[in-house]
Design a protein around this motif. Structure first.
Motif, PDB file in Angstrom:
ATOM      1  N   GLN A  50       0.994  -0.968   0.097  1.00 21.58           N
ATOM      2  CA  GLN A  50      -0.013  -0.011  -0.189  1.00 21.58           C
ATOM      3  C   GLN A  50       0.853   1.316  -0.015  1.00 21.58           C
ATOM      4  O   GLN A  50       0.380   2.377  -0.590  1.00 21.58           O
ATOM      5  CB  GLN A  50      -1.014   0.078   1.186  1.00 21.58           C
ATOM      6  N   ILE A  51       1.870   1.254   0.817  1.00 21.48           N
ATOM      7  CA  ILE A  51       2.914   2.396   0.711  1.00 21.48           C
ATOM      8  C   ILE A  51       3.494   2.604  -0.731  1.00 21.48           C
ATOM      9  O   ILE A  51       3.621   3.751  -1.005  1.00 21.48           O
ATOM     10  CB  ILE A  51       4.034   2.268   1.790  1.00 21.48           C
ATOM     11  N   ALA A  52       4.023   1.774  -1.313  1.00 16.62           N
ATOM     12  CA  ALA A  52       4.633   1.674  -2.511  1.00 16.62           C
ATOM     13  C   ALA A  52       3.485   2.057  -3.641  1.00 16.62           C
ATOM     14  O   ALA A  52       3.552   2.940  -4.381  1.00 16.62           O
ATOM     15  CB  ALA A  52       4.914   0.352  -3.337  1.00 16.62           C
ATOM     16  N   ASP A  53       2.259   1.527  -3.539  1.00 15.08           N
ATOM     17  CA  ASP A  53       1.103   1.988  -4.348  1.00 15.08           C
ATOM     18  C   ASP A  53       0.960   3.502  -4.332  1.00 15.08           C
ATOM     19  O   ASP A  53       0.761   4.206  -5.186  1.00 15.08           O
ATOM     20  CB  ASP A  53      -0.087   1.335  -4.058  1.00 15.08           C
ATOM     21  N   TRP A  54       0.710   3.908  -2.949  1.00 10.75           N
ATOM     22  CA  TRP A  54       0.772   5.616  -2.595  1.00 10.75           C
ATOM     23  C   TRP A  54       1.686   6.407  -3.167  1.00 10.75           C
ATOM     24  O   TRP A  54       1.400   7.460  -3.682  1.00 10.75           O
ATOM     25  CB  TRP A  54       0.555   5.665  -0.964  1.00 10.75           C
ATOM     26  N   LEU A  93      12.346   0.852  -5.463  1.00  8.14           N
ATOM     27  CA  LEU A  93      14.087   0.742  -5.862  1.00  8.14           C
ATOM     28  C   LEU A  93      14.311  -0.289  -6.854  1.00  8.14           C
ATOM     29  O   LEU A  93      14.683  -0.068  -7.589  1.00  8.14           O
ATOM     30  CB  LEU A  93      14.832   0.634  -4.596  1.00  8.14           C
ATOM     31  N   GLU A  94      13.644  -1.567  -6.430  1.00 12.00           N
ATOM     32  CA  GLU A  94      14.020  -2.755  -7.172  1.00 12.00           C
ATOM     33  C   GLU A  94      13.042  -2.681  -8.779  1.00 12.00           C
ATOM     34  O   GLU A  94      13.571  -3.239  -9.849  1.00 12.00           O
ATOM     35  CB  GLU A  94      13.572  -4.190  -6.297  1.00 12.00           C
ATOM     36  N   SER A  95      12.222  -1.914  -8.589  1.00 11.97           N
ATOM     37  CA  SER A  95      11.284  -1.720  -9.775  1.00 11.97           C
ATOM     38  C   SER A  95      11.878  -0.517 -10.692  1.00 11.97           C
ATOM     39  O   SER A  95      11.473  -0.229 -11.887  1.00 11.97           O
ATOM     40  CB  SER A  95       9.922  -1.483  -9.663  1.00 11.97           C
ATOM     41  N   GLU A 133      14.223   8.805 -13.444  1.00 15.67           N
ATOM     42  CA  GLU A 133      13.548   9.322 -14.774  1.00 15.67           C
ATOM     43  C   GLU A 133      12.850   8.380 -15.588  1.00 15.67           C
ATOM     44  O   GLU A 133      13.151   7.085 -15.626  1.00 15.67           O
ATOM     45  CB  GLU A 133      14.757   9.919 -15.752  1.00 15.67           C
ATOM     46  N   GLY A 134      11.845   8.677 -16.166  1.00 18.99           N
ATOM     47  CA  GLY A 134      10.796   7.812 -16.833  1.00 18.99           C
ATOM     48  C   GLY A 134       9.914   6.945 -15.837  1.00 18.99           C
ATOM     49  O   GLY A 134       9.069   5.778 -16.197  1.00 18.99           O
ATOM     50  N   ALA A 135       9.902   7.165 -14.539  1.00 10.29           N
ATOM     51  CA  ALA A 135       9.120   6.443 -13.556  1.00 10.29           C
ATOM     52  C   ALA A 135       7.756   6.399 -13.901  1.00 10.29           C
ATOM     53  O   ALA A 135       6.963   5.564 -13.621  1.00 10.29           O
ATOM     54  CB  ALA A 135       9.244   7.011 -12.353  1.00 10.29           C
ATOM     55  N   LYS A 136       7.294   7.628 -14.114  1.00 10.28           N
ATOM     56  CA  LYS A 136       5.749   7.574 -14.466  1.00 10.28           C
ATOM     57  C   LYS A 136       5.252   6.845 -15.524  1.00 10.28           C
ATOM     58  O   LYS A 136       4.355   6.012 -15.689  1.00 10.28           O
ATOM     59  CB  LYS A 136       5.392   9.093 -14.563  1.00 10.28           C
ATOM     60  N   GLU A 137       6.204   6.843 -16.547  1.00 15.41           N
ATOM     61  CA  GLU A 137       6.005   5.724 -17.823  1.00 15.41           C
ATOM     62  C   GLU A 137       6.008   4.404 -17.534  1.00 15.41           C
ATOM     63  O   GLU A 137       5.198   3.704 -17.870  1.00 15.41           O
ATOM     64  CB  GLU A 137       6.792   6.328 -19.012  1.00 15.41           C
ATOM     65  N   LEU A 138       6.886   3.875 -16.666  1.00 16.93           N
ATOM     66  CA  LEU A 138       6.876   2.855 -16.241  1.00 16.93           C
ATOM     67  C   LEU A 138       5.668   2.239 -15.274  1.00 16.93           C
ATOM     68  O   LEU A 138       5.236   1.190 -15.372  1.00 16.93           O
ATOM     69  CB  LEU A 138       8.365   2.542 -15.308  1.00 16.93           C
ATOM     70  N   ILE A 139       5.334   3.218 -14.371  1.00 17.88           N
ATOM     71  CA  ILE A 139       4.269   2.899 -13.477  1.00 17.88           C
ATOM     72  C   ILE A 139       2.799   2.901 -14.445  1.00 17.88           C
ATOM     73  O   ILE A 139       2.216   1.757 -14.340  1.00 17.88           O
ATOM     74  CB  ILE A 139       4.067   4.036 -12.358  1.00 17.88           C
ATOM     75  N   LEU A 140       2.706   3.821 -15.377  1.00 22.68           N
ATOM     76  CA  LEU A 140       1.357   3.525 -16.385  1.00 22.68           C
ATOM     77  C   LEU A 140       1.408   2.410 -17.061  1.00 22.68           C
ATOM     78  O   LEU A 140       0.721   1.524 -17.037  1.00 22.68           O
ATOM     79  CB  LEU A 140       1.472   4.739 -17.257  1.00 22.68           C
ATOM     80  N   ALA A 141       2.686   1.828 -17.606  1.00 24.09           N
ATOM     81  CA  ALA A 141       2.796   0.704 -18.203  1.00 24.09           C
ATOM     82  C   ALA A 141       2.687  -0.776 -17.600  1.00 24.09           C
ATOM     83  O   ALA A 141       1.858  -1.526 -17.906  1.00 24.09           O
ATOM     84  CB  ALA A 141       4.118   0.487 -18.956  1.00 24.09           C
ATOM     85  N   LYS A 142       2.946  -0.714 -16.006  1.00 20.77           N
ATOM     86  CA  LYS A 142       3.021  -1.550 -15.280  1.00 20.77           C
ATOM     87  C   LYS A 142       1.446  -1.753 -14.809  1.00 20.77           C
ATOM     88  O   LYS A 142       0.963  -2.984 -15.055  1.00 20.77           O
ATOM     89  CB  LYS A 142       3.651  -1.423 -14.110  1.00 20.77           C
ATOM     90  N   ARG A 143       0.926  -0.807 -14.804  1.00 20.79           N
ATOM     91  CA  ARG A 143      -0.696  -0.812 -14.150  1.00 20.79           C
ATOM     92  C   ARG A 143      -1.460  -1.283 -15.475  1.00 20.79           C
ATOM     93  O   ARG A 143      -2.432  -1.827 -15.176  1.00 20.79           O
ATOM     94  CB  ARG A 143      -1.059   0.376 -13.448  1.00 20.79           C
TER      95      ARG A 143
END
Length: 123
Positions: A14-18, A59-61, A76-86
């Motif tokens: 839940q912390i990671a998701d937040w 960190l591992e992701s 850098e690119g974290a937002k795109e990684l999250i969007l792709a993962k979700r």
């Protein structure tokens, strides 16, 4: 955000998701400093080790990176990684559930597509 202690989702997830949600909402941006495990522990009234575990997931992701002695920052690119993962994980799971339920209810592919388009139009 309040964490849900009764959820089947572990607190550290839940912390990671937040944190991911904070990145998606642009409240945490590329190279921006992220809350420390101690700050998170205080914010959510949890054990610092639990908060640290949530940070480690990110960190591992490659969502976060660590600067020795300074803390963790948004990659850098974290937002795109999250969007792709979700998209890959959550939308696929939801789509599977919808398709299975549609089959149980004898809803044709065309009817299901039309229903999705209708829901999309309605917002």
């Amino acid at each position: 955000m309040n964490l849900n202690a009764d959820s089947t989702t572990p607190i550290y997830v839940q912390i990671a998701d937040w944190i991911e949600n904070e990145i998606l909402a642009d409240r945490l941006t590329t190279d921006g400093k992220v809350f420390s495990q101690y700050q998170l522990a205080e914010m959510f009234n949890i054990n610092p080790a639990t908060a640290g575990k949530g940070l480690t997931i990110l960190l591992e992701s490659n969502i976060l990176y660590k600067k020795r002695g300074l803390g963790m920052f948004v990659q850098e690119g974290a937002k795109e990684l999250i969007l792709a993962k979700r998209r890959d994980e959550k939308l696929t799971m939801l789509a599977k559930e919808i398709v299975l339920e549609a089959k149980r209810l004898f809803v044709s592919d065309e009817e299901l597509i039309n229903l999705i388009k209708k829901v999309q139009r309605e917002g």
